[in-house]
Enzyme design. Structure first.
Site, PDB file in Angstrom:
ATOM      1  NE  ARG A   1      -3.828  -2.261   2.336  1.00  0.00           N
ATOM      2  CZ  ARG A   1      -3.837  -3.588   2.107  1.00  0.00           C
ATOM      3  NH1 ARG A   1      -2.700  -4.225   1.886  1.00  0.00           N
ATOM      4  NH2 ARG A   1      -4.982  -4.256   2.085  1.00  0.00           N
TER       5      ARG A   1
ATOM      6  CB  SER B   1     -11.814 -10.096   0.457  1.00  0.00           C
ATOM      7  OG  SER B   1     -10.695  -9.712  -0.316  1.00  0.00           O
TER       8      SER B   1
ATOM      9  CD  GLN C   1      -5.781 -10.055  -1.555  1.00  0.00           C
ATOM     10  OE1 GLN C   1      -6.379 -10.715  -2.399  1.00  0.00           O
ATOM     11  NE2 GLN C   1      -4.611 -10.430  -1.064  1.00  0.00           N
TER      12      GLN C   1
ATOM     13  CG  ASP D   1      -2.574 -13.959   5.291  1.00  0.00           C
ATOM     14  OD1 ASP D   1      -3.325 -14.581   4.517  1.00  0.00           O
ATOM     15  OD2 ASP D   1      -2.211 -12.789   5.082  1.00  0.00           O
TER      16      ASP D   1
ATOM     17  NE  ARG E   1      -1.905 -19.882   2.469  1.00  0.00           N
ATOM     18  CZ  ARG E   1      -1.604 -18.590   2.607  1.00  0.00           C
ATOM     19  NH1 ARG E   1      -2.370 -17.796   3.332  1.00  0.00           N
ATOM     20  NH2 ARG E   1      -0.516 -18.104   2.032  1.00  0.00           N
TER      21      ARG E   1
HETATM   22  C1  S3P Z   1      -4.258  -8.969   2.285  1.00  0.00           C
HETATM   23  C2  S3P Z   1      -5.507  -9.458   2.525  1.00  0.00           C
HETATM   24  C3  S3P Z   1      -5.804 -10.879   2.778  1.00  0.00           C
HETATM   25  C4  S3P Z   1      -4.539 -11.694   3.040  1.00  0.00           C
HETATM   26  C5  S3P Z   1      -3.411 -11.316   2.148  1.00  0.00           C
HETATM   27  C6  S3P Z   1      -3.079  -9.847   2.290  1.00  0.00           C
HETATM   28  C7  S3P Z   1      -4.091  -7.532   2.045  1.00  0.00           C
HETATM   29  O1  S3P Z   1      -6.476 -11.401   1.663  1.00  0.00           O
HETATM   30  O2  S3P Z   1      -4.816 -13.078   2.908  1.00  0.00           O
HETATM   31  O3  S3P Z   1      -2.245 -12.076   2.449  1.00  0.00           O
HETATM   32  O4  S3P Z   1      -2.944  -7.033   2.104  1.00  0.00           O
HETATM   33  O5  S3P Z   1      -5.096  -6.861   1.790  1.00  0.00           O
HETATM   34  P1  S3P Z   1      -8.085 -11.239   1.532  1.00  0.00           P
HETATM   35  O6  S3P Z   1      -8.379  -9.865   1.897  1.00  0.00           O
HETATM   36  O7  S3P Z   1      -8.463 -11.526   0.122  1.00  0.00           O
HETATM   37  O8  S3P Z   1      -8.640 -12.259   2.490  1.00  0.00           O
END
Ligand code: S3P
Length: 443
Positions: free
Chosen positions: A33, A174, A176, A326, A357
């Protein structure tokens, strides 16, 4: 960079007590980020403590491809000359995000509301991971997307020339997805809103506020509602990346299960969107002492002393999954050394990480004498206080599967081998050196 190197098997052997200070590297999520927001700010952002792992380097190269200038000044110290919100230009090459789901998904969001075109690719692991969860909402902003089989990399995005702001409820917990929508919302007029049923890591929101965006989070009947005002001029700033709690989990786990161990881990995150594992460990009876609570790089952190001791199985509620998403691979290992069963609920998302996983942990534990049960969205490990070991584990290009079984091998009766330790470099390049410095026998 997609990795075409030969697999690097590695073996962990029963080790004496682990002792010392574990200085884990910078946070992967915050590092991605910092580079992306630095590239979207107007002027020079300085970053210290950046995680210099392959995933993050791939994001740095991508930001250069979109027109920012990114320069390494020294260990962990980087300078990003940003081009401003809406200032990205079309890259001349394909953007290869290697192993990184965070990298590819956040960068897609960051470019999707600017009238440029980019094609994204990645390694064999990333090419199997779902992308419609990102390209779907980006299409609602007005971006044109083509993807292999509608879902997978390579993905080409033609950014929206006239983006519309979005009100979007994430279909799964999520960070992400949330972050991709917020980054796309930066170059849309008006307010972009993301609604999450369960809160996920909030580094994007914290950092956007730090760069001067107007963003607020409210907890309502709908869930966590995050509102971002579009078209801000992001102010460059100094980002001090805190240490990565997900990386800290590996030496912490090793100290908990190797008899006689006592280690100290500095600057472990106490951010409630990241610290679920530490609540679970406390419930399992782990000997954890927290000291020196403080704020580092805008994140609450503290120093943690961990001592080996008996652990018992617990049930991890589904609502806690996002705050430790994670950490389930390494929790599965800890659970195998505890007495009684540990039930991990609401973990379906683990099936679409760098590997499946749930499957990777279940097969690896079984091969080494563990007893497990799985459903589509849960994993149960029946702890027996130990593992036989003696088998080679398939890691499926997944760094956290590799590190988890290398930790397990430090205390199993016979050594445990992982088929490929190479991917550890995607998140924790100094893992082996750090673990050896504590007394771990890895080779
Ligand atoms: C992350 C969000 C997580 C995590 C990944 C890093 C991030 O994924 O598993 O290693 O930096 O936003 P999700 O948000 O898809 O669960």
């Amino acid at each position: 960079m997609s990795h075409s190197t030969q697999p690097q098997p590695m073996t962990a052997r029963r080790s004496g007590p682990l002792k010392g200070n574990a200085l884990v590297p910078g946070d992967k999520s915050v590092s991605h980020r910092a580079l992306i927001l630095g590239a979207l700010a107007v002027g020079e952002t300085r970053i210290t403590g950046l995680l210099e792992s392959q995933d993050v380097i791939d994001t740095a190269r991508a930001m250069e491809a979109f027109g920012a200038s990114v320069e390494r000044l020294g260990p962990g110290e980087w300078r990003v000359q940003g081009v401003g919100v809406g200032g990205f230009s079309s890259p001349e090459t394909v953007i290869d995000c290697g192993n990184s789901g965070t990298g590819v998904r956040l960068i897609m969001g960051a470019m999707a509301t600017t009238p440029i075109t980019a094609t994204f690719t990645g390694d064999a692991s990333l090419s199997r991971r779902p992308m419609r969860r990102i390209t779907g909402p980006l299409g609602l902003f007005g971006a044109q997307v083509t993807a292999r089989e509608g879902e997978f990399l390579p993905v080409t995005i033609q950014g929206a020339a006239d983006p519309l702001p979005l009100r979007y409820r994430t279909p799964v917990a999520s960070a992400q997805i949330k972050s991709a929508v917020l980054l796309a919302g930066l170059n849309a007029p008006g307010e972009t809103v993301v609604i999450e049923a369960e809160p996920t890591r909030d580094h994007t929101e914290r950092m956007l506020a730090g760069f001067g965006a107007t963003i607020r989070t409210e907890v309502t009947d709908e869930g966590h509602v995050i509102t971002l005002t579009g078209r801000p001029e992001l102010r460059p700033c100094a980002v001090a990346v805190p240490r990565d709690p997900s990386s800290a989990a590996f030496p912490v786990a090793a100290a908990l299960i190797v008899p006689g161990s006592e280690i100290r881990v500095e600057g472990v995150s106490r951010n409630p969107t990241r610290d679920g594992l530490y609540h679970v460990l406390a419930e399992m009876g782990a000997d954890l002492t927290w000291e020196n609570d403080r704020i580092e790089g805008g994140e609450p952190v503290a120093d943690l002393t961990v001592r080996h001791g008996p652990l018992h199985g617990v049930t991890v509620p589904a609502e806690r999954a996002a705050s430790m998403i994670d950490e389930f691979p390494i929790l599965s290992v800890i659970a195998a050394f505890a007495e009684g069963s540990t039930v991990m609920n609401g973990v379906a998302e683990l099936r679409v990480k760098e590997s499946d996983r749930i499957d990777a942990m279940a097969r690896g534990l079984e091969a080494n004498g563990g007893r497990v049960e799985e459903t589509r969205d849960s994993l149960t490990v029946h702890g027996t206080g130990g593992l036989k070991g003696g088998a080679t584990v398939a890691t499926h290009l997944d760094h956290r599967i590799a590190m988890s079984f290398l930790v397990a091998g430090l205390v199993s009766e016979r050594p445990i081998t992982v088929d490929d330790a190479g991917p550890i470099a995607t998140s924790f390049p100094d893992f082996v050196a750090l673990m050896r410095s504590l007394g771990a026998e890895l080779g």
